[in-house]
Design a protein around this motif. Structure first.
Motif, short mmCIF file in Angstrom:
data_model
loop_
_atom_site.label_atom_id
_atom_site.label_comp_id
_atom_site.label_asym_id
_atom_site.label_seq_id
_atom_site.Cartn_x
_atom_site.Cartn_y
_atom_site.Cartn_z
N ASN A 155 0.90 -1.01 0.26
CA ASN A 155 0.16 -0.12 0.12
C ASN A 155 1.41 1.30 0.33
OD1 ASN A 155 -2.52 1.56 -0.15
ND2 ASN A 155 -2.00 1.61 2.26
N SER A 156 2.21 0.84 -0.93
CA SER A 156 2.91 2.52 -0.97
C SER A 156 3.24 3.28 -2.11
CB SER A 156 3.76 2.05 -0.34
OG SER A 156 3.99 2.11 1.21
N SER A 157 3.84 3.98 -2.50
CA SER A 157 3.70 4.72 -3.65
C SER A 157 5.01 5.35 -4.09
CB SER A 157 3.04 5.39 -4.60
OG SER A 157 2.42 6.91 -3.76
N TYR A 158 5.83 5.90 -5.50
CA TYR A 158 6.41 6.52 -5.29
C TYR A 158 6.35 7.99 -6.44
CZ TYR A 158 11.02 8.08 -6.40
OH TYR A 158 12.13 9.24 -6.81
N THR A 159 6.53 8.65 -6.63
CA THR A 159 6.03 9.64 -7.74
C THR A 159 7.37 10.58 -7.37
OG1 THR A 159 3.89 9.45 -7.64
CG2 THR A 159 4.93 10.99 -9.15
N GLY A 160 8.10 10.79 -9.07
CA GLY A 160 9.92 10.83 -9.53
C GLY A 160 10.24 10.54 -10.03
N ASN A 161 11.76 10.87 -10.09
CA ASN A 161 12.70 10.57 -11.47
C ASN A 161 13.91 9.86 -10.57
OD1 ASN A 161 11.53 11.49 -13.57
ND2 ASN A 161 12.66 12.95 -12.82
N GLY A 171 10.77 2.12 -10.20
CA GLY A 171 10.80 3.48 -9.73
C GLY A 171 10.20 2.99 -8.25
N LEU A 172 9.64 1.80 -7.30
CA LEU A 172 9.33 1.48 -6.32
C LEU A 172 10.53 0.96 -5.32
CD1 LEU A 172 7.24 2.06 -4.53
CD2 LEU A 172 6.37 -0.19 -4.48
N VAL A 173 11.30 -0.10 -6.01
CA VAL A 173 11.80 -1.08 -5.54
C VAL A 173 13.02 -2.16 -6.49
CG1 VAL A 173 12.39 -3.20 -4.27
CG2 VAL A 173 10.19 -2.17 -3.64
N LEU A 198 8.80 -0.34 -12.05
CA LEU A 198 8.12 -0.42 -10.51
C LEU A 198 9.16 -1.38 -10.19
CD1 LEU A 198 5.95 -0.46 -8.82
CD2 LEU A 198 5.39 -2.97 -9.01
N VAL A 199 9.80 -2.54 -10.44
CA VAL A 199 10.39 -3.35 -10.11
C VAL A 199 12.16 -3.47 -11.32
CG1 VAL A 199 11.19 -5.26 -8.95
CG2 VAL A 199 9.44 -4.00 -8.04
N GLY A 200 12.81 -3.62 -10.10
CA GLY A 200 14.23 -3.34 -11.49
C GLY A 200 14.74 -4.54 -11.64
N ARG A 201 14.40 -5.50 -10.73
CA ARG A 201 14.26 -6.98 -11.21
C ARG A 201 14.02 -7.97 -9.66
NH1 ARG A 201 19.89 -8.95 -11.84
NH2 ARG A 201 19.80 -8.96 -13.98
N SER A 202 12.63 -8.89 -10.10
CA SER A 202 12.38 -9.86 -8.69
C SER A 202 12.50 -11.39 -8.80
CB SER A 202 11.07 -9.67 -8.97
OG SER A 202 10.08 -10.20 -7.74
#
Length: 217
Positions: A155-161, A171-173, A198-202
């Motif tokens: 339940n979290s978000s990130y806005t930016g570069n 972006g987030l993780v 959203l995620v670089g690698r998972s």
């Protein structure tokens, strides 16, 4: 890691805790309401106390108001906010943003790995926080919220570069080895390889999450 000193006022039910840590290159003592437990989390009501989480990486924290992080642009000789936790001393506690927003965060550490508000989460929980209008730069394993996640982000978000000079930039993780649910990221993400909005690698679980914005790398 620096240890906090707990002070409980006689005759009252409240508690206060003093943590000694480094904020913007200077040693400071910060007094938090709460005891750092699940029943009585440390209350974060300032940018300094947000940075002060580095002093107790296994505690429970709770945002009690929005945080203006614009001052981080001038912190640490331009390097900005110092990420909470790394591979040697991971954040293993609980951070509940209570749906508050951290705005204008700056991290500019292009030669360092495990970069984000939290550098490395190892078994900890990050939830209910929004990061807005941020600028985050690192080397590898870089993201706006968590560089390396081996815990839970919800339940979290990130806005930016976000930018990285090598791999695992999101972006987030940056790298997810844990659980991500109900999250969102928006902004430009750049890196060399393993780059994602959203995620670089998972190697973990990502559910009910999305991202928008330009991705290159």
């Amino acid at each position: 890691m620096l240890v906090g000193v707990v002070t409980i006022p006689t005759g009252t039910a409240s508690a206060a805790t003093t943590l000694t840590t480094t904020v913007n290159g200077s040693s400071v003592s910060l007094t938090y309401d709460g005891e750092g437990t699940s029943a009585s989390p440390y209350q974060i009501d300032s940018l300094a106390k947000l940075q002060g989480m580095r002093a107790d990486l296994s505690a429970h924290y709770q945002l009690v108001q929005d945080i203006d992080a614009s001052a981080t642009q001038g912190w640490n000789g331009g390097a900005g906010f110092d990420p909470v936790g790394d591979g040697g001393t991971a954040f293993t506690g609980n951070f509940d943003g209570k749906n508050h927003t951290i705005s204008d965060l700056v991290i500019d550490r292009p030669t360092s790995n495990q970069i984000g508000l939290f550098g490395y989460v190892g078994g900890g929980v990050i939830d209910n926080v929004d990061i807005d209008a941020a600028e985050v730069a690192g080397r590898g394993i870089v993201a706006g919220l968590v560089g390396h996640n081996a815990g839970t982000v919800t339940n979290s978000s990130y806005t930016g570069n976000v930018s990285g000079t090598i791999a695992e930039v999101g972006g987030l993780v940056g790298h997810n080895a844990g659980i991500i649910t109900d999250t969102y990221a928006s902004g430009a993400v750049t890196g060399n390889s393993a780059v994602g909005g959203l995620v670089g690698r998972s190697s973990g679980t990502v559910d009910n999450s999305s991202a928008t914005g330009n991705v290159s790398g």
